[in-house]
Write a protein that holds these residues in place. Structure first.
Motif, short mmCIF file in Angstrom:
data_model
loop_
_atom_site.label_atom_id
_atom_site.label_comp_id
_atom_site.label_asym_id
_atom_site.label_seq_id
_atom_site.Cartn_x
_atom_site.Cartn_y
_atom_site.Cartn_z
N HIS A 243 36.10 -10.54 -12.09
CA HIS A 243 37.27 -11.34 -12.45
C HIS A 243 37.38 -11.42 -13.98
O HIS A 243 37.10 -12.45 -14.57
N PRO A 244 37.77 -10.32 -14.61
CA PRO A 244 37.77 -10.27 -16.09
C PRO A 244 38.75 -11.25 -16.73
O PRO A 244 38.67 -11.49 -17.94
N GLU A 245 39.66 -11.83 -15.93
CA GLU A 245 40.60 -12.82 -16.47
C GLU A 245 39.96 -14.19 -16.66
O GLU A 245 40.57 -15.10 -17.27
N THR A 246 38.73 -14.39 -16.18
CA THR A 246 38.06 -15.69 -16.25
C THR A 246 37.89 -16.14 -17.69
O THR A 246 37.48 -15.38 -18.57
N GLU A 247 38.20 -17.44 -17.91
CA GLU A 247 38.13 -18.00 -19.27
C GLU A 247 37.05 -19.07 -19.42
O GLU A 247 36.66 -19.39 -20.54
N LEU A 248 36.59 -19.63 -18.31
CA LEU A 248 35.54 -20.65 -18.35
C LEU A 248 34.68 -20.52 -17.11
O LEU A 248 35.21 -20.41 -15.99
N ILE A 249 33.36 -20.56 -17.29
CA ILE A 249 32.41 -20.51 -16.17
C ILE A 249 31.56 -21.77 -16.22
O ILE A 249 30.94 -22.07 -17.25
N LEU A 250 31.51 -22.49 -15.10
CA LEU A 250 30.77 -23.75 -15.02
C LEU A 250 29.51 -23.56 -14.18
O LEU A 250 29.57 -23.06 -13.05
N PHE A 251 28.35 -23.96 -14.75
CA PHE A 251 27.09 -23.98 -14.03
C PHE A 251 26.67 -25.43 -13.77
O PHE A 251 27.16 -26.36 -14.40
N GLY A 252 25.73 -25.61 -12.84
CA GLY A 252 25.37 -26.94 -12.38
C GLY A 252 24.43 -27.70 -13.30
O GLY A 252 24.09 -27.27 -14.41
N GLU A 253 23.97 -28.82 -12.80
CA GLU A 253 23.11 -29.77 -13.53
C GLU A 253 21.67 -29.26 -13.58
O GLU A 253 21.13 -28.81 -12.57
N LEU A 254 21.04 -29.35 -14.76
CA LEU A 254 19.63 -28.97 -14.95
C LEU A 254 19.32 -27.63 -14.28
O LEU A 254 18.32 -27.48 -13.57
N ILE A 255 20.17 -26.64 -14.55
CA ILE A 255 20.11 -25.38 -13.82
C ILE A 255 19.00 -24.45 -14.31
O ILE A 255 18.75 -23.40 -13.71
N LEU A 256 18.29 -24.83 -15.38
CA LEU A 256 17.22 -23.97 -15.90
C LEU A 256 15.92 -24.10 -15.12
O LEU A 256 14.96 -23.38 -15.41
N GLY A 257 15.86 -24.99 -14.16
CA GLY A 257 14.63 -25.15 -13.38
C GLY A 257 14.92 -25.87 -12.09
O GLY A 257 16.07 -26.12 -11.73
N TRP A 258 13.86 -26.21 -11.37
CA TRP A 258 14.02 -27.03 -10.18
C TRP A 258 14.42 -28.44 -10.58
O TRP A 258 14.00 -28.95 -11.63
N TYR A 259 15.20 -29.07 -9.71
CA TYR A 259 15.53 -30.48 -9.91
C TYR A 259 14.43 -31.28 -9.21
O TYR A 259 14.46 -31.51 -8.01
N ASP A 260 13.44 -31.67 -10.00
CA ASP A 260 12.26 -32.35 -9.45
C ASP A 260 11.88 -33.51 -10.35
O ASP A 260 10.87 -33.48 -11.06
N PRO A 261 12.73 -34.56 -10.38
CA PRO A 261 12.50 -35.65 -11.33
C PRO A 261 11.21 -36.43 -11.08
O PRO A 261 10.77 -37.18 -11.95
#
Length: 289
Positions: free
Chosen positions: A49-67
């Motif tokens: 989808h080369p027309e895409t202008e913004l891509i959203l990723f989730g919360e604390l996405i660099l690792g497991w969510y393990d507070p």
């Protein structure tokens, strides 16, 4: 769309548009692996989808969510700017796209659950630090940010950044309803949304487009179903996905309605919200049990 709804929100001929992608990715415990996955996901979306202008990723996405694991979150925390924002900056410049991504941030020894927005010039445009923390996040050492919403602008579009449980607090809800934002970027680490209850409720609260991103898969015995949605100011879920890794795309058209249409639209959508809550009161009750 019916003629009545088109009158309430006349988006067909508007010039204010934004092509957006919302992601649900399966995270590894190792941030290095997740950076590679983020880069590959951006490359795939821009290829398909080369027309895409913004891509959203989730919360604390660099690792497991393990507070509950404070030591783990201390290890994967980094500064902004830092290694991840440098990668995002390179990707943003390469593809000419805005990237919005959640990571664990360290400032002077303090940890923050942050969502960073990088513009196509590779610059940090905005940082939202989660304001309404969950108890587990506090126990893991995270500190609250100073603002319940972080506001910014893209192509003349008024945008708000919020993170997951931020929108569960009455102050944030009030601010979002009063702010007249056109687009809300809502990053999640949320395991489920039964019958899309919260997605439909949020869609009918704020008179704005809402785009969510999430995580997917098993993490230390906990299953994240990867639910993501794109909803419009009429309270309709335009696109949704659940129980898989992947992404949604949407050309969002921001209409300029006249005052009477705005009043009628808000009345109509809020009535739908009341019906939705009354019809699903058992689901709502489960959030407080």
């Amino acid at each position: 769309m019916s003629k009545y709804k088109a009158w309430l929100y006349p988006e067909e001929n508007t010039r204010k548009r934004l092509n957006i992608a919302a992601t649900a990715i399966e995270c590894d415990r190792n941030p290095v692996v997740n950076r590679i996955k983020i880069a590959n996901t951006v490359a795939r979306i821009m290829r398909e989808h080369p027309e895409t202008e913004l891509i959203l990723f989730g919360e604390l996405i660099l690792g497991w969510y393990d507070p509950n694991s404070s030591d783990y979150h201390q290890r994967i925390t980094e500064s902004i700017p830092g290694e991840t924002t440098e990668l995002l900056g390179d990707l943003s410049q390469k593809y000419g796209v805005y990237l919005c991504c959640g990571l664990s941030e360290r400032i002077n020894g303090n940890l923050y659950n942050a969502q960073v927005l990088i513009n196509p010039q590779g610059e940090i445009q905005a940082i939202h630090r989660k304001w309404n923390l969950k108890s587990g996040e506090r126990q893991a050492g995270y500190k609250s940010g100073s603002e319940c919403i972080t506001k910014t602008e893209i192509k003349g579009i008024q945008i708000g950044l919020v993170i997951c449980s931020d929108v569960a607090h009455p102050k944030t809800m009030r601010e979002l309803m009063q702010s007249r934002l056109e687009l809300i970027l809502l990053s999640l680490a949320d395991d489920k949304d039964e019958e899309w209850f919260m997605a439909k409720a949020n869609a009918r609260l704020y008179d704005a487009w809402i785009v969510t991103a999430n995580r997917y898969g098993q993490e230390n015995g906990w299953y994240w179903n990867g639910h993501i949605v794109i909803s419009d100011p009429l309270g309709k879920l335009r696109a949704s996905q659940i129980n898989k890794e992947g992404y949604l795309t949407q050309e969002i058209r921001f209409a300029q309605s006249h005052l009477i249409a705005n009043i009628i639209r808000n009345t109509y959508v809020k009535a739908l919200l009341l019906v939705h809550v009354l019809k699903n009161w058992r689901i709502l009750k489960s959030y407080y049990e």
